[in-house]
Design a protein around this motif. Structure first.
Motif, PDB file in Angstrom:
ATOM      1  N   GLN A   1       8.987  -9.332  -8.616  1.00 50.26           N
ATOM      2  CA  GLN A   1       9.023 -10.764  -8.900  1.00 50.26           C
ATOM      3  C   GLN A   1      10.319 -11.363  -8.364  1.00 50.26           C
ATOM      4  O   GLN A   1      11.344 -10.688  -8.266  1.00 50.26           O
ATOM      5  CB  GLN A   1       8.878 -11.023 -10.403  1.00 50.26           C
ATOM      6  CG  GLN A   1       7.481 -10.724 -10.915  1.00 50.26           C
ATOM      7  CD  GLN A   1       7.294 -11.066 -12.373  1.00 50.26           C
ATOM      8  OE1 GLN A   1       8.196 -11.573 -13.022  1.00 50.26           O
ATOM      9  NE2 GLN A   1       6.117 -10.783 -12.896  1.00 50.26           N
ATOM     10  N   TYR A   2      10.273 -12.637  -8.039  1.00 53.09           N
ATOM     11  CA  TYR A   2      11.363 -13.230  -7.266  1.00 53.09           C
ATOM     12  C   TYR A   2      12.689 -13.323  -8.000  1.00 53.09           C
ATOM     13  O   TYR A   2      13.745 -13.488  -7.370  1.00 53.09           O
ATOM     14  CB  TYR A   2      10.938 -14.608  -6.724  1.00 53.09           C
ATOM     15  CG  TYR A   2      10.975 -15.751  -7.701  1.00 53.09           C
ATOM     16  CD1 TYR A   2      11.915 -16.772  -7.593  1.00 53.09           C
ATOM     17  CD2 TYR A   2      10.044 -15.842  -8.738  1.00 53.09           C
ATOM     18  CE1 TYR A   2      11.935 -17.841  -8.473  1.00 53.09           C
ATOM     19  CE2 TYR A   2      10.052 -16.908  -9.613  1.00 53.09           C
ATOM     20  CZ  TYR A   2      10.997 -17.903  -9.480  1.00 53.09           C
ATOM     21  OH  TYR A   2      11.005 -18.956 -10.363  1.00 53.09           O
ATOM     22  N   LEU A   3      12.692 -13.198  -9.331  1.00 51.49           N
ATOM     23  CA  LEU A   3      13.942 -13.276 -10.077  1.00 51.49           C
ATOM     24  C   LEU A   3      14.331 -11.939 -10.712  1.00 51.49           C
ATOM     25  O   LEU A   3      15.311 -11.883 -11.460  1.00 51.49           O
ATOM     26  CB  LEU A   3      13.839 -14.346 -11.170  1.00 51.49           C
ATOM     27  CG  LEU A   3      13.719 -15.792 -10.683  1.00 51.49           C
ATOM     28  CD1 LEU A   3      13.549 -16.739 -11.860  1.00 51.49           C
ATOM     29  CD2 LEU A   3      14.926 -16.193  -9.848  1.00 51.49           C
TER      30      LEU A   3
ATOM     31  N   ASN B   1       1.901  -7.178 -10.640  1.00 51.87           N
ATOM     32  CA  ASN B   1       2.806  -6.064 -10.367  1.00 51.87           C
ATOM     33  C   ASN B   1       2.804  -5.752  -8.870  1.00 51.87           C
ATOM     34  O   ASN B   1       2.030  -6.319  -8.093  1.00 51.87           O
ATOM     35  CB  ASN B   1       2.428  -4.834 -11.198  1.00 51.87           C
ATOM     36  CG  ASN B   1       0.995  -4.388 -10.950  1.00 51.87           C
ATOM     37  OD1 ASN B   1       0.483  -4.465  -9.828  1.00 51.87           O
ATOM     38  ND2 ASN B   1       0.330  -3.915 -11.998  1.00 51.87           N
ATOM     39  N   GLU B   2       3.665  -4.835  -8.457  1.00 53.26           N
ATOM     40  CA  GLU B   2       3.821  -4.548  -7.032  1.00 53.26           C
ATOM     41  C   GLU B   2       2.534  -4.017  -6.409  1.00 53.26           C
ATOM     42  O   GLU B   2       2.184  -4.370  -5.277  1.00 53.26           O
ATOM     43  CB  GLU B   2       4.956  -3.546  -6.828  1.00 53.26           C
ATOM     44  CG  GLU B   2       6.341  -4.142  -7.047  1.00 53.26           C
ATOM     45  CD  GLU B   2       7.442  -3.151  -6.739  1.00 53.26           C
ATOM     46  OE1 GLU B   2       7.437  -2.059  -7.339  1.00 53.26           O
ATOM     47  OE2 GLU B   2       8.300  -3.465  -5.892  1.00 53.26           O
TER      48      GLU B   2
ATOM     49  N   LYS C   1      -2.104  -5.005  -2.655  1.00 54.06           N
ATOM     50  CA  LYS C   1      -3.548  -5.077  -2.414  1.00 54.06           C
ATOM     51  C   LYS C   1      -3.941  -6.474  -1.920  1.00 54.06           C
ATOM     52  O   LYS C   1      -4.762  -6.611  -1.008  1.00 54.06           O
ATOM     53  CB  LYS C   1      -4.317  -4.740  -3.693  1.00 54.06           C
ATOM     54  CG  LYS C   1      -4.261  -3.275  -4.093  1.00 54.06           C
ATOM     55  CD  LYS C   1      -5.045  -3.048  -5.390  1.00 54.06           C
ATOM     56  CE  LYS C   1      -4.990  -1.581  -5.818  1.00 54.06           C
ATOM     57  NZ  LYS C   1      -5.710  -1.355  -7.103  1.00 54.06           N
ATOM     58  N   ALA C   2      -3.365  -7.499  -2.543  1.00 55.85           N
ATOM     59  CA  ALA C   2      -3.686  -8.874  -2.153  1.00 55.85           C
ATOM     60  C   ALA C   2      -3.233  -9.157  -0.724  1.00 55.85           C
ATOM     61  O   ALA C   2      -3.956  -9.803   0.057  1.00 55.85           O
ATOM     62  CB  ALA C   2      -3.029  -9.857  -3.117  1.00 55.85           C
TER      63      ALA C   2
ATOM     64  N   GLY D   1       1.635 -10.289 -15.630  1.00 50.93           N
ATOM     65  CA  GLY D   1       0.733 -11.307 -16.147  1.00 50.93           C
ATOM     66  C   GLY D   1       1.430 -12.167 -17.182  1.00 50.93           C
ATOM     67  O   GLY D   1       2.641 -12.096 -17.381  1.00 50.93           O
ATOM     68  N   ALA D   2       0.645 -12.980 -17.869  1.00 49.85           N
ATOM     69  CA  ALA D   2       1.204 -13.950 -18.818  1.00 49.85           C
ATOM     70  C   ALA D   2       1.146 -13.422 -20.254  1.00 49.85           C
ATOM     71  O   ALA D   2       1.026 -14.186 -21.199  1.00 49.85           O
ATOM     72  CB  ALA D   2       0.447 -15.265 -18.717  1.00 49.85           C
ATOM     73  N   SER D   3       1.234 -12.117 -20.439  1.00 49.81           N
ATOM     74  CA  SER D   3       1.189 -11.533 -21.779  1.00 49.81           C
ATOM     75  C   SER D   3       2.607 -11.380 -22.330  1.00 49.81           C
ATOM     76  O   SER D   3       3.584 -11.405 -21.591  1.00 49.81           O
ATOM     77  CB  SER D   3       0.498 -10.173 -21.730  1.00 49.81           C
ATOM     78  OG  SER D   3       1.201  -9.298 -20.860  1.00 49.81           O
TER      79      SER D   3
END
Length: 335
Positions: free
Chosen positions: A91-93, A275-276, A281-282, A109-111
């Motif tokens: 993640q960028y930060l 996650n990485e 995959k994307a 995710g947003a959990s």
């Protein structure tokens, strides 16, 4: 007679002693009263009532053990205290939080990891309002510590509210001013390089379809509406007219890609919170899609004017994310 005088003398001494005791008691009572009054004032000064997206909350005035959930960009920009924050590798930060000395609560995710948050023993929690307002999540957080929920998408307003909490008002003004200066300078450079009236589109494809993101969407807003000297492409305008005024965008079939009329197309894949492994995959999917004839029929593809950017910061908001978006567009169109 001497005995009578002695009794008078003893009686006088006794009255004097009783008077001294009485005065001492009054002094102690007054001191105690003053002390209690001062303590009340101190206790009153140690908290502040803050209005936020999900209500009003009494919070410590000098919070230091602050857990941050989704508002890390603004907190880092303000140089405000961060005890712990949610992130994951890639993640960028992530690296910035480590360097800042914050403990990273690994989350994809947003959990929320409530157990890990509780273990931080926070005196204040700051959370992005959108996910926190659902499924009783905010109430669970308030069971741990006083919690402020703020709108990450409207980061310019929210960073000022955060600044008020930590006494960083001047810093917030500086951050906002720097952003607008950077935006204006980038716009001038882009127009000088490519000219005025150029059109743009932003898409996020999957193997089966593609999201086309509209100018009103907070994540891509700065790309459109002449913020950087660029306007919406014809297909973007056409599709936007079919949706509600504040729509984020829409999903279109891959068969529509050849009709994506725009001088420049910016494309991303995956999620900002993935996650990485999922991100890789994307990106692999995107590379495979670029070999498809439908993709190669995009007008911008024929002119080599499609630019891939990271979903890590494009699919989020905050001064650091917005600055990186500006850099992406500037590098794509002026190099």
């Amino acid at each position: 007679m001497k005995k009578i005088k002695s009794l008078y003398f003893l009686f006088g001494v006794l009255l004097f002693v009783l008077a001294l005791v009485g005065c001492s008691g009054e002094t102690e009572t007054e001191a105690s009263s003053d002390s209690n009054s001062d303590n009340g004032k101190n206790e009153e000064a140690e908290t502040q009532l803050v209005e936020h997206e999900l209500g009003e909350t009494e919070i410590p005035k000098d919070a230091e053990r602050v857990v941050v959930l989704g508002l890390e960009d603004m907190m880092l920009s303000l140089e405000a205290p961060i005890q712990a924050a949610t992130s994951t590798k890639g993640q960028y930060l992530y690296d910035e939080l480590i360097d800042y000395g914050a403990e990273v609560i690994e989350t994809a995710g947003a959990s929320y990891n409530f157990e890990a948050i509780l273990a931080q023993d926070p005196d204040l929690i700051l959370v992005n309002a959108a996910p926190a307002g659902a499924d009783g999540l905010y109430d669970k957080l308030t069971d741990i510590a006083p919690t402020l929920a703020l709108d990450r998408e409207d980061w310019e307003t929210s960073i000022q509210k955060i600044a008020n909490v930590f006494g960083k008002e001047d810093k917030a003004d500086q951050v906002i001013s720097n952003f607008h200066t950077e935006l204006e300078e980038a716009k001038e450079k882009i127009i000088a390089e490519v000219g005025e009236g150029k059109t743009v589109a932003f898409i996020r494809p999957t193997p089966k379809d593609a999201q086309i993101l509209f100018p009103g969407f907070s994540y891509t807003r700065l790309l459109y509406e002449n913020n950087l000297g660029l306007e919406s492409g014809d297909l973007v305008k056409e599709l936007q007219e079919q949706e509600e005024e504040d729509a984020w965008g829409m999903v279109m079939s891959l068969e529509k890609l050849p009709y994506l009329e725009a001088d420049y197309v910016f494309v991303t894949a995956g999620s900002s919170l993935a996650n990485e492994e999922d991100t890789e995959k994307a990106l692999l999917m995107l590379e495979e899609l670029k070999e498809d004839s439908l993709w190669q029929s995009i007008p911008a593809a024929k002119n080599d004017n499609i630019f891939t950017v990271s979903s890590r910061h494009w699919m989020l908001n905050g001064p650091i994310a917005e600055s990186r978006k500006i850099e992406d567009v500037l590098n794509a169109l002026t190099n």
